[in-house]
Design a protein around this motif. Structure first.
Motif, PDB file in Angstrom:
ATOM      1  N   TRP A   1      41.364  37.418  35.714  1.00  0.00           N
ATOM      2  CA  TRP A   1      40.799  36.941  34.444  1.00  0.00           C
ATOM      3  C   TRP A   1      41.362  37.721  33.269  1.00  0.00           C
ATOM      4  O   TRP A   1      41.629  37.149  32.203  1.00  0.00           O
ATOM      5  CB  TRP A   1      39.268  37.059  34.465  1.00  0.00           C
ATOM      6  CG  TRP A   1      38.627  35.940  35.229  1.00  0.00           C
ATOM      7  CD1 TRP A   1      38.092  36.010  36.478  1.00  0.00           C
ATOM      8  CD2 TRP A   1      38.498  34.588  34.803  1.00  0.00           C
ATOM      9  NE1 TRP A   1      37.616  34.789  36.867  1.00  0.00           N
ATOM     10  CE2 TRP A   1      37.855  33.884  35.848  1.00  0.00           C
ATOM     11  CE3 TRP A   1      38.864  33.883  33.650  1.00  0.00           C
ATOM     12  CZ2 TRP A   1      37.569  32.528  35.781  1.00  0.00           C
ATOM     13  CZ3 TRP A   1      38.567  32.536  33.575  1.00  0.00           C
ATOM     14  CH2 TRP A   1      37.927  31.866  34.637  1.00  0.00           C
TER      15      TRP A   1
ATOM     16  N   VAL B   1      40.017  31.432  40.003  1.00  0.00           N
ATOM     17  CA  VAL B   1      40.738  32.707  40.060  1.00  0.00           C
ATOM     18  C   VAL B   1      40.230  33.444  41.290  1.00  0.00           C
ATOM     19  O   VAL B   1      39.032  33.695  41.427  1.00  0.00           O
ATOM     20  CB  VAL B   1      40.485  33.529  38.785  1.00  0.00           C
ATOM     21  CG1 VAL B   1      41.147  34.888  38.901  1.00  0.00           C
ATOM     22  CG2 VAL B   1      40.980  32.792  37.555  1.00  0.00           C
TER      23      VAL B   1
ATOM     24  N   GLY C   1      45.062  36.295  41.767  1.00  0.00           N
ATOM     25  CA  GLY C   1      44.656  37.257  40.737  1.00  0.00           C
ATOM     26  C   GLY C   1      45.779  38.178  40.290  1.00  0.00           C
ATOM     27  O   GLY C   1      46.008  38.374  39.091  1.00  0.00           O
TER      28      GLY C   1
ATOM     29  N   LEU D   1      44.696  36.341  32.601  1.00  0.00           N
ATOM     30  CA  LEU D   1      44.645  34.975  32.094  1.00  0.00           C
ATOM     31  C   LEU D   1      44.463  34.945  30.575  1.00  0.00           C
ATOM     32  O   LEU D   1      45.097  34.154  29.879  1.00  0.00           O
ATOM     33  CB  LEU D   1      43.466  34.260  32.780  1.00  0.00           C
ATOM     34  CG  LEU D   1      43.370  32.750  32.650  1.00  0.00           C
ATOM     35  CD1 LEU D   1      44.679  32.081  33.052  1.00  0.00           C
ATOM     36  CD2 LEU D   1      42.231  32.235  33.525  1.00  0.00           C
TER      37      LEU D   1
ATOM     38  N   GLN E   1      46.329  28.803  33.840  1.00  0.00           N
ATOM     39  CA  GLN E   1      44.968  28.401  34.228  1.00  0.00           C
ATOM     40  C   GLN E   1      44.951  27.757  35.619  1.00  0.00           C
ATOM     41  O   GLN E   1      45.790  26.908  35.914  1.00  0.00           O
ATOM     42  CB  GLN E   1      44.435  27.411  33.194  1.00  0.00           C
ATOM     43  CG  GLN E   1      42.947  27.476  33.043  1.00  0.00           C
ATOM     44  CD  GLN E   1      42.471  26.533  31.950  1.00  0.00           C
ATOM     45  OE1 GLN E   1      43.217  25.669  31.482  1.00  0.00           O
ATOM     46  NE2 GLN E   1      41.237  26.704  31.545  1.00  0.00           N
TER      47      GLN E   1
END
Lengths: 149, 243
Positions: free
Chosen positions: A10, A75, A80, A13, A71
């Motif tokens: 995350w 995740v 990751g 991202l 995206q």
């Protein structure tokens, strides 16, 4: 361990957007400061000073494009690490090129005030920096295609 | 340097018009009033340091002091105050050294036979060398500062304008050298202000000189009309070598 990798995912991202926004803000502030100063010292052509000072805006746009390409439906531990690596490094590139672009734009604005005929050519270094952020964008998109789903 | 200060200095530097080459223009591109107005963007500390620098480098600032020793002490204080800005320290030092060389040339031209107590009227690295090489036209520094020998020759010839030009060219060269190392910071602003003072002074100097020359020509013409042919006027007064 896998929770940690998910957190990193995350992080990676959103990194291109966040770091790109910081780079753009920083660069536009540097260029904008020079443009405002130049406006104090000139009778016209204000638009072109402000216009070029906005050039570092592109970094955050590239960051948004990278974020969408990274995206995933979810995740997890499998993707990751890839999201983290591509996201953080491309974001760092956007941050750095944004700041440096602002600096060379400030110099270009200052110099072309003394010598208006160099206005166009003095933007070349900023354009080269733009090219480097486009490299980072394009290859982030290429690698995003090979992230395990 | 904090971020907002950096941006403020970028705005300040970009708002200052290009000064161009020395002697290339007749008037300054920004008036003193406007320049002062722009310089209000400086931080309070920087404004104080700039004021001090101008006090010991510009002629108008130096003129307030009673003797050379006061100026030398003041210059040492200013250099000490500029501890965070080594390039400005070098600049003030170089300016004082240039002035010391001009003062030495003037003293020798006026008949002084030895350097005497140079520490009471000289500043910087060349004092000892000047004292040791008093009889050398360029005080033993001519091989790396050729302008000293040239100034000696011009001063002997009585060409004060040319001496002034030479000294200002040397000072401008120093300012250019350090100016090239700084773009958007306090040093850049300070160097701009020092250059502005020189350009402004030269523009006034020229005008004043032209007026004096016109007056002396008029006087000579009037005297000629009255039948007295001798021309007594020195076209230039002797106190011009102040850079």
């Amino acid at each position: 361990m896998s929770e940690f990798v998910v957190a990193l995912g995350w992080f990676g991202l959103f990194a291109p957007v966040a770091l790109g926004a910081i780079g753009s803000a920083w660069g536009c502030a540097l260029g904008g400061s020079a443009a405002i100063g130049a406006m104090l010292d000139s009778e016209g052509g204000y638009g072109r000073y402000i216009g070029v000072s906005l050039m570092p805006s592109s970094q955050v746009i590239y960051g948004i494009v990278i974020m969408f390409s990274l995206q995933q439906t979810s995740v997890d531990a499998a993707n990751g690490a890839a999201l983290f690596g591509i996201g953080v490094l491309s974001g760092a590139t956007m941050l750095f090129t944004g700041i440096r672009q602002g600096e060379v734009l400030a110099s270009a604005i200052h110099a072309s005030k003394a010598k208006p005929e160099i206005f166009g050519i003095s933007l070349a270094p900023a354009a080269v920096l733009e090219g480097f952020s486009v490299f980072a964008l394009v290859f982030a998109l290429v690698l995003a295609g090979s992230i395990p789903t | 340097m904090s971020m907002s200060r950096r941006h403020q200095y970028i705005t300040l530097v970009s708002s200052l018009p290009h000064l161009g080459k020395l002697f290339s223009r007749k008037e300054v591109p920004i008036s003193e009033f406007r320049l002062r107005q722009r310089l209000t963007m400086l931080e309070a500390d920087h404004a104080r340091l700039l004021k001090e620098m101008i006090e010991v480098t510009a002629w108008a600032g130096v003129a307030r002091y009673r003797n050379d020793l006061d100026i030398i002490h003041r210059a040492r204080d200013v250099v000490a105050d500029l501890v965070d800005y080594p390039d400005l320290q070098h600049l003030v030092g170089a300016r004082m050294e240039t002035r010391t060389l001009i003062a030495a040339l003037r003293r020798r031209r006026d008949g002084q036979e030895v350097a005497g107590d140079i520490s009471s009227w000289g500043y910087g690295r060349w004092c000892a060398r000047i004292a040791e090489n008093w009889s050398d036209p360029a005080f033993g520094v001519g091989h790396f500062m050729p302008w000293v020998g040239e100034a000696h020759r011009l001063m002997r010839a009585g060409d004060h304008i040319a001496v002034e030009r030479l000294a200002l060219t040397e000072v401008f060269r120093q300012l250019d050298h350090y100016g090239n190392l700084h773009e958007f910071d306090f040093e850049a602003v300070a160097i701009y202000a020092l250059r502005w003072i020189i350009v402004e002074r030269w523009s006034r100097y020229d005008e004043q000189n032209a007026r004096e020359r016109l007056q002396s020509l008029l006087d000579a013409a009037l005297r000629g009309a009255r039948g007295s042919g001798s021309q007594e006027h020195d076209l230039l007064s002797n106190d011009n070598e102040t850079a």
